[in-house]
Design a protein around this motif. Sequence first.
Motif, PDB file in Angstrom:
ATOM      1  N   SER A 117     -46.594  81.451  11.164  1.00  0.00           N
ATOM      2  CA  SER A 117     -47.611  80.831  10.883  1.00  0.00           C
ATOM      3  C   SER A 117     -48.072  81.196   9.506  1.00  0.00           C
ATOM      4  CB  SER A 117     -48.893  80.879  11.671  1.00  0.00           C
ATOM      5  OG  SER A 117     -49.869  79.822  11.146  1.00  0.00           O
ATOM      6  N   ASP A 132     -52.614  74.975   8.832  1.00  0.00           N
ATOM      7  CA  ASP A 132     -51.822  75.956   9.362  1.00  0.00           C
ATOM      8  C   ASP A 132     -50.360  75.364   9.481  1.00  0.00           C
ATOM      9  OD1 ASP A 132     -53.332  78.175   8.743  1.00  0.00           O
ATOM     10  OD2 ASP A 132     -54.185  77.913  11.080  1.00  0.00           O
ATOM     11  N   VAL A 134     -46.808  75.920  11.048  1.00  0.00           N
ATOM     12  CA  VAL A 134     -46.012  76.971  12.240  1.00  0.00           C
ATOM     13  C   VAL A 134     -44.583  76.580  12.106  1.00  0.00           C
ATOM     14  CG1 VAL A 134     -46.063  77.902  14.557  1.00  0.00           C
ATOM     15  CG2 VAL A 134     -47.947  77.020  13.509  1.00  0.00           C
ATOM     16  N   LYS A 204     -52.941  71.407  13.218  1.00  0.00           N
ATOM     17  CA  LYS A 204     -51.723  72.368  12.745  1.00  0.00           C
ATOM     18  C   LYS A 204     -50.457  71.206  12.544  1.00  0.00           C
ATOM     19  CE  LYS A 204     -52.664  76.452  15.178  1.00  0.00           C
ATOM     20  NZ  LYS A 204     -52.118  77.369  16.135  1.00  0.00           N
ATOM     21  N   TYR A 206     -45.876  71.385  12.676  1.00  0.00           N
ATOM     22  CA  TYR A 206     -44.843  72.441  13.110  1.00  0.00           C
ATOM     23  C   TYR A 206     -43.639  71.991  12.514  1.00  0.00           C
ATOM     24  CZ  TYR A 206     -47.709  74.216  16.972  1.00  0.00           C
ATOM     25  OH  TYR A 206     -48.639  74.885  17.557  1.00  0.00           O
ATOM     26  N   THR A 231     -47.775  85.056   5.432  1.00  0.00           N
ATOM     27  CA  THR A 231     -47.286  84.731   6.889  1.00  0.00           C
ATOM     28  C   THR A 231     -47.779  85.690   8.019  1.00  0.00           C
ATOM     29  OG1 THR A 231     -45.158  85.980   6.768  1.00  0.00           O
ATOM     30  CG2 THR A 231     -45.208  83.841   5.873  1.00  0.00           C
TER      31      THR A 231
END
Length: 947
Positions: A117, A132, A134, A204, A206, A231
């Motif tokens: 992340s 964030d 990920v 978030k 991804y 990270t």
Amino acid sequence: MSPFTGWRAALRIARRDAMRAKGRSALVVAMIALPVLGVTAADVTYRSVSSSETERLTAEMGSADALFSDPGLGPLQQMPDGNQYDMVGETPPQGEVPPVDMRTAFPKGARAITIRSVPASVTTAYGLANTDIVEFPTSDPMARGKVDLIEGEFPRGSGEMAATKPFLESSGLHVGSRTTVKSADRTYTITGVVELPDDLKAHKLYADPGAVIAPWQAAAARDKKVLPPNTGSPEWLVKGPGRAGVDWDDVLAANKAGALVLSRQVVLDPPPDSEVPLAQKVNSYDTSGSGEASAALVTVVAMALLEIVLLAGPAFAVGARRSRRQLGLVGTCGGDRRHVRAVVLSGGLVLGAIGAVTGVAAGLLLTVATRPLIEDWAGQRFGSLVVKPAELLVIAALGLVTGLLAALAPAIVAARQSVLESLTGRRGVRRSSRVLPTVGSCALALGVAVAVYGGTSGNSTWVAGGSVVAELGLLACIPVIVGLLGRLGRRLPLSPRMALRDAARNRGRTAPAVAAVMAAVAGSVAIATYMSSTLAESDYDYMPMLTEGTMVLSAMDAKSAEQLPLARTSVERNMAVTGAPADFSRVWAGSDCNVYYEEENGCGSIELVKPTGAGHTCPLKAKGAKKLAARLSAEEHRKMMRTPECMDEYLSSGSFSSEANNMVVGGPDLLRTYAKLDDPAAAAALKAGTPVLLNRAYAKNGEITLKVVHRYSAKDEKNRKLHPGPARTATERLKVYVADAEYAATPGLRMVMPQRTAERLGLHTEAAGSVYAVPHLPKDAEEQRVSAAIDQAGGGLWLQTESRQGDRENTVLLILTLFAGVVTLGAAAITTGLAKADAEADLTTLSAVGAPPRVRRTLSGFQCVVVALTGVLLGTAAGLVPAVALRLVDLRHAMEAMREEPMESAFTPIVLPWATIGLLAVVVPLLAGVLAAGLTRSRLTLARRAG
């Protein structure tokens, strides 16, 4: 003869009576079913939201066998569930533990995927947002249960991303939109919407491994202005070889390599303590709170049963009274008192059973129907809808028992009536007992005294006990209070006079309903009062970073300050600001400490010297402060804490904090916008070159002392050439305009200095930002637009707004008020319905003698108002007892803390929730009366009087 023969007949009679009196039976069933419904829904919801161990593991590791991580301790020991771990041996020096080579930690033949992340700034439909990202292969089967797809497709490749729904809602993006990661300078397409079952509110993005972090690192290597991604330590989802999974031996081997392991197999089937090295060092779990939780649960259940009994009891009493001829016939046929009791109790058994079954079924249906709403409110998905048949059976049994308890008192009263009274319909005349109100008055006085003693002595147990005794005492006094209501209506019009006299004459019907309202309102008012008081205390203790209704745009350094004009334009264009901005500059002496902090003794400084003595030094920080605090009352301490000389000791430095003692260079507009000081004399002083001091404790005879150290760093070549020679210290005496004492509370700002005064003293200044007046906190879209504009201008600027805590539990107060209001309306409605059923003969007589049709409506309305208003007023008085006593406990604890540390606040206010009390005492009774009047028929069909 079988002992159940009489009960079979009684049950048949009760069933037929319930069918005949459908309205009254429906009221009783509703009162029993509603609490059963609520408890059933709460039980199923709690069981479903409280994830099982298997569901929790799935949310953490998907379908993988284990989750590996590197805590950075080297070889370690852990408990089987991974919640507790410790290093093996001595603590290594910081930075000397190399990262774990996970290839040596994984079981042989295992397959693993990584989770990394990184916080980043990404473009949105409005501008720029921080979130964030990920890196995680969400399309891998091991991710199922940890990240689930709800729309679109999983990202595949380096140019795609998936986003959570909350992020898309705040950013204005959707599936198919494109977003750019600023630091990596790469653009990605959003291909799907995903959710985390255990965190539905996560913001978030991804991406597949290598899609974001690697390009970012490459960009940082090419351009030194780009900071590398932060990270942290990655995690690994691991699938064990074959079907073996990851066992305890694999966990121990991974611990030796320095990896912390959460294994599905180990958690679900833990090894014995003899095989767990760390088990010998870990203390047993603390279960001290379980007893308190059990006591709270028992209290809630008992209060629910009391509410039902108080509300349903009068319905059975009226039913027994309406069936008194039938009960009298039981006596003429050879039945004795126990048979009469059996008939009435059978009514409770029949209606209780119907209510219990109806409540459980309705509770299950309600939970299923509202499941999506509950999941969104809880922020997590149900693993499954968990239904415990044994618990539902117990809940239904409680409903059944409650029906019996509600019918118990009416059954005893009906059994005491003579057969002649039952057949003739005469009620007889009985004097009210004087013992019960006498005992109740004594219990009320004793309970209040015990609660107050508990509050002043700091013992919450005494407070709880005294409050319960006081409420029970008030309950015992309700029949007398209701009896006195009849005397209040002598000079009132017909309908309110009849309503008051009817309530007084039928105390057995009115008193329980008033008691039920009182019990519900007392709890709500007690909690609302305590919460309102603690919120007022929190508001007092809160140290704001900015003044209310302002926002500050600040520059980090001289280079970013060059972009202030563009940033100001963006703020004024995209945000709801009022008026023109108030610009300010920072001021310093010698070399700038914010820039050359790494060189010891290489910076200048400015110090606003605070005089000593009365009016300047805070007594709570001086010698003998503890002795002084021991003599102060809470109010005296509060006033002293709010004086300028003490306020400066704890008030936040705010947005203007610097080495210059919260001094800035600005003009009258800064005083008006930020300090809220709209004073022509202060503005004239600034224009004349006189600084404006907001905290008068720093002034003596209208002057301040400014200690200035002119020191230049060897790296500061420019200023060393302008100011050659050794470091020097100057003590300046400046005449200032001293603001009133209230402006000492301005966060982060102690003095505003004119530009020409700074130049005269040889100080350096530089544009630092602007202050804006705003009507509300910025919205997501507004902040994203401004962030994008600042980024385009070169960055180095930031917006600071005051971040207070949301509605601060106002939702809880609203729920409590609604709960008390619903109970009040229900109790008043039931009592009014029973009064109508019980007084049909009187209403028929009214119609026969020529009473207007509207009398029926107004009588029903006033009957409802009498019950609701009486219960609310008594409940408010009863609820204030524990609330005030608990605040006295808090006051004692605060005073003890203050005497140990004199600068600790001892302010413990008692604030009444007037909005809640007003709603309950005015709106709810009026609403109940209007509804009762509106739902009552004006005309009555005359019928032949029986008997």
